[in-house]
Design a protein around this motif. Structure first.
Motif, mmCIF file in Angstrom:
data_model
loop_
_atom_site.group_PDB
_atom_site.id
_atom_site.type_symbol
_atom_site.label_atom_id
_atom_site.label_comp_id
_atom_site.label_asym_id
_atom_site.label_seq_id
_atom_site.Cartn_x
_atom_site.Cartn_y
_atom_site.Cartn_z
ATOM 1 N N TYR A 34 35.798 54.468 11.979
ATOM 2 C CA TYR A 34 36.625 53.392 11.434
ATOM 3 C C TYR A 34 35.879 52.577 10.374
ATOM 4 C CZ TYR A 34 39.498 49.173 11.307
ATOM 5 O OH TYR A 34 40.281 48.112 10.895
ATOM 6 N N LEU A 35 34.591 52.314 10.630
ATOM 7 C CA LEU A 35 33.804 51.486 9.704
ATOM 8 C C LEU A 35 33.129 52.300 8.609
ATOM 9 C CD1 LEU A 35 32.136 49.118 12.349
ATOM 10 C CD2 LEU A 35 34.117 48.628 10.885
ATOM 11 N N HIS A 36 33.272 53.636 8.670
ATOM 12 C CA HIS A 36 32.686 54.531 7.669
ATOM 13 C C HIS A 36 31.173 54.316 7.527
ATOM 14 C CE1 HIS A 36 36.760 55.641 6.521
ATOM 15 N NE2 HIS A 36 37.068 54.349 6.399
ATOM 16 N N VAL A 37 30.490 54.292 8.664
ATOM 17 C CA VAL A 37 29.036 54.099 8.671
ATOM 18 C C VAL A 37 28.362 55.379 8.175
ATOM 19 C CG1 VAL A 37 27.027 53.560 10.099
ATOM 20 C CG2 VAL A 37 29.250 52.514 10.611
ATOM 21 N N GLU A 38 27.370 55.230 7.313
ATOM 22 C CA GLU A 38 26.636 56.391 6.794
ATOM 23 C C GLU A 38 25.927 57.109 7.939
ATOM 24 O OE1 GLU A 38 26.673 57.585 3.833
ATOM 25 O OE2 GLU A 38 27.800 55.986 2.832
ATOM 26 N N SER A 39 25.945 58.447 7.878
ATOM 27 C CA SER A 39 25.366 59.238 8.971
ATOM 28 C C SER A 39 23.864 59.063 9.085
ATOM 29 C CB SER A 39 25.698 60.723 8.783
ATOM 30 O OG SER A 39 25.169 61.199 7.557
ATOM 31 N N GLN A 50 26.662 68.425 17.054
ATOM 32 C CA GLN A 50 26.781 69.538 16.106
ATOM 33 C C GLN A 50 25.426 69.916 15.520
ATOM 34 O OE1 GLN A 50 29.650 68.846 12.962
ATOM 35 N NE2 GLN A 50 28.586 70.250 11.577
ATOM 36 N N GLU A 51 24.663 68.925 15.049
ATOM 37 C CA GLU A 51 23.367 69.212 14.443
ATOM 38 C C GLU A 51 22.343 69.651 15.491
ATOM 39 O OE1 GLU A 51 22.754 69.384 11.252
ATOM 40 O OE2 GLU A 51 24.854 68.894 10.884
ATOM 41 N N GLY A 52 22.461 69.089 16.694
ATOM 42 C CA GLY A 52 21.571 69.521 17.764
ATOM 43 C C GLY A 52 21.801 70.975 18.133
ATOM 44 N N LEU A 215 8.649 64.376 12.849
ATOM 45 C CA LEU A 215 9.076 65.136 11.678
ATOM 46 C C LEU A 215 10.433 64.656 11.174
ATOM 47 C CD1 LEU A 215 8.098 68.805 12.651
ATOM 48 C CD2 LEU A 215 6.855 67.229 11.149
ATOM 49 N N GLN A 216 11.372 64.443 12.101
ATOM 50 C CA GLN A 216 12.718 64.035 11.705
ATOM 51 C C GLN A 216 12.742 62.602 11.182
ATOM 52 O OE1 GLN A 216 14.603 66.541 11.456
ATOM 53 N NE2 GLN A 216 13.100 67.767 12.599
ATOM 54 N N LYS A 217 11.834 61.768 11.690
ATOM 55 C CA LYS A 217 11.740 60.401 11.168
ATOM 56 C C LYS A 217 11.337 60.424 9.696
ATOM 57 C CE LYS A 217 8.026 58.177 11.583
ATOM 58 N NZ LYS A 217 6.786 57.487 12.003
ATOM 59 N N SER A 218 10.377 61.288 9.357
ATOM 60 C CA SER A 218 9.932 61.383 7.964
ATOM 61 C C SER A 218 11.040 61.910 7.056
ATOM 62 C CB SER A 218 8.706 62.304 7.878
ATOM 63 O OG SER A 218 7.657 61.826 8.696
ATOM 64 N N ALA A 219 11.942 62.724 7.622
ATOM 65 C CA ALA A 219 13.033 63.292 6.832
ATOM 66 C C ALA A 219 14.301 62.439 6.882
ATOM 67 C CB ALA A 219 13.348 64.703 7.335
ATOM 68 N N TYR A 220 14.255 61.302 7.581
ATOM 69 C CA TYR A 220 15.412 60.424 7.751
ATOM 70 C C TYR A 220 16.601 61.157 8.385
ATOM 71 C CZ TYR A 220 13.084 56.828 4.975
ATOM 72 O OH TYR A 220 12.198 55.880 4.532
ATOM 73 N N ARG A 221 16.294 62.082 9.320
ATOM 74 C CA ARG A 221 17.343 62.794 10.044
ATOM 75 C C ARG A 221 17.646 62.030 11.334
ATOM 76 N NH1 ARG A 221 18.832 67.949 8.831
ATOM 77 N NH2 ARG A 221 20.482 67.378 10.306
ATOM 78 N N THR A 222 18.394 60.954 11.180
ATOM 79 C CA THR A 222 18.726 60.123 12.337
ATOM 80 C C THR A 222 19.501 60.895 13.389
ATOM 81 O OG1 THR A 222 18.955 58.327 10.735
ATOM 82 C CG2 THR A 222 19.619 57.861 12.990
ATOM 83 N N ASP A 223 20.347 61.816 12.950
ATOM 84 C CA ASP A 223 21.144 62.593 13.895
ATOM 85 C C ASP A 223 20.267 63.427 14.824
ATOM 86 O OD1 ASP A 223 20.249 64.099 11.799
ATOM 87 O OD2 ASP A 223 22.162 65.093 11.386
ATOM 88 N N LEU A 224 19.224 64.032 14.266
ATOM 89 C CA LEU A 224 18.327 64.855 15.085
ATOM 90 C C LEU A 224 17.409 63.995 15.952
ATOM 91 C CD1 LEU A 224 17.467 67.697 12.542
ATOM 92 C CD2 LEU A 224 19.060 67.752 14.477
ATOM 93 N N ILE A 225 17.100 62.781 15.493
ATOM 94 C CA ILE A 225 16.329 61.871 16.341
ATOM 95 C C ILE A 225 17.150 61.495 17.569
ATOM 96 C CG2 ILE A 225 15.331 59.552 16.494
ATOM 97 C CD1 ILE A 225 14.530 59.790 13.569
ATOM 98 N N PHE A 226 18.442 61.236 17.370
ATOM 99 C CA PHE A 226 19.315 60.943 18.507
ATOM 100 C C PHE A 226 19.437 62.156 19.438
ATOM 101 C CE2 PHE A 226 20.978 57.182 16.246
ATOM 102 C CZ PHE A 226 21.058 56.306 17.320
ATOM 103 N N ALA A 227 19.484 63.355 18.863
ATOM 104 C CA ALA A 227 19.531 64.563 19.689
ATOM 105 C C ALA A 227 18.276 64.676 20.555
ATOM 106 C CB ALA A 227 19.679 65.800 18.803
ATOM 107 N N ALA A 228 17.122 64.347 19.971
ATOM 108 C CA ALA A 228 15.868 64.374 20.732
ATOM 109 C C ALA A 228 15.875 63.307 21.825
ATOM 110 C CB ALA A 228 14.683 64.161 19.791
ATOM 111 N N ILE A 229 16.418 62.134 21.512
ATOM 112 C CA ILE A 229 16.524 61.074 22.526
ATOM 113 C C ILE A 229 17.398 61.532 23.686
ATOM 114 C CG2 ILE A 229 17.439 58.757 22.972
ATOM 115 C CD1 ILE A 229 16.581 58.006 20.121
ATOM 116 N N GLY A 230 18.487 62.238 23.382
ATOM 117 C CA GLY A 230 19.332 62.767 24.440
ATOM 118 C C GLY A 230 18.582 63.726 25.350
#
Length: 258
Positions: A34-39, A50-52, A215-230
């Motif tokens: 709804y808020l169109h937040v950047e991924s 999906q990315e995980g 590694l994902q932090k350096s690449a700004y892959r927030t989605d994969l950081i969340f996958a790792a947290i999961g």
């Protein structure tokens, strides 16, 4: 309690947090859309899944490395905590002298101590195991010492009058009586062990979820950081459940909680 009653009790304890988690994920998904937040800032749960899945092979390899490190460190930390508790319990003078130092050791941030261990012992597995041990041993030691001091004094007096020696009293009375408290500390250590492994890998490693997150932090892959947290949350829950089942198997004399 009969099996049907146990099943109903288990479900009653599980469904409220499960519904809360599902509601939170649905609200997260809806708010991001709804808020169109950047991924890159806050990815939607669907994107994280999906990315995980797309990197499941790589994530699986790093997860297995973390599992191996976690189990080894947890075993060493638990054994160290039990050994310290037994020694301090049997030698009161050492307990008076060393117990304050045990508490003091927990005031040193692990994230600050980790780099020192890497400098002293290199970047192999030893400093990583030491980090996990430092995280795990304290709750086990404190819980075990507390359990050992709660032994039934009447039973202890009876065993002494019956001619039982110090070792017999410890093995047949003090240790069995302390098991519920010991397992309370072990359950805490089980969840902490995953955190300790991630910190150790974050500081210096070539594999593992902590290394992957770096590694994902350096690449700004927030989605994969969340996958790792999961994955980290799942591992912690599995460790806790495994110790809970072991406790139910070993401490059979403990009455069921209604």
């Amino acid at each position: 309690m009969n099996p049907k009653g146990k099943s109903a009790s288990w479900w009653k304890s599980v469904w409220p947090p499960l519904v809360a988690v599902l509601f939170f994920l649905a609200a997260w998904q809806g708010a991001v859309s709804y808020l169109h937040v950047e991924s890159w800032l806050l990815p939607a749960p669907s994107l994280i899944v999906q990315e995980g899945m797309a990197q499941s092979a790589l994530l699986g390899a790093h997860t297995w490395a973390t599992v191996r490190l976690t189990l080894a460190g947890f075993a060493i930390g638990t054994a160290t905590g039990l050994w310290i508790a037994i020694v301090l319990h049997t030698i009161p003078f050492l307990k008076s002298a060393l117990y304050p130092l045990l508490i003091l050791s927990q005031n040193i941030p692990t994230i600050a101590l980790g780099p020192l261990l890497m400098v002293w012992f290199g970047f192999g597995v030893l400093p990583k195991l030491m980090v996990i041990t430092l995280v795990c041993f304290f709750p086990v030691a404190v819980a075990a010492m507390d359990g050992l001091t709660r032994t039934d004094r009447t039973m202890m007096s009876y065993m002494r009058m019956s001619g039982a020696g110090r070792m017999a009293i410890f093995m047949k009375l003090e240790l069995p009586h302390s098991l519920p408290q010991v397992f309370s500390g072990i359950k805490i250590a089980a969840t902490y062990s995953v955190m300790g492994a991630i910190i150790a890998e974050w500081i210096g490693a070539s594999e593992g979820i902590g290394y992957y997150m770096n590694l994902q932090k350096s690449a700004y892959r927030t989605d994969l950081i969340f996958a790792a947290i999961g994955i980290i949350v799942t591992l912690s829950l599995l460790m806790f459940i495994a110790i809970l089942l072991l406790e139910k198997w070993l401490v059979r004399w403990k009455p069921d909680q209604e």
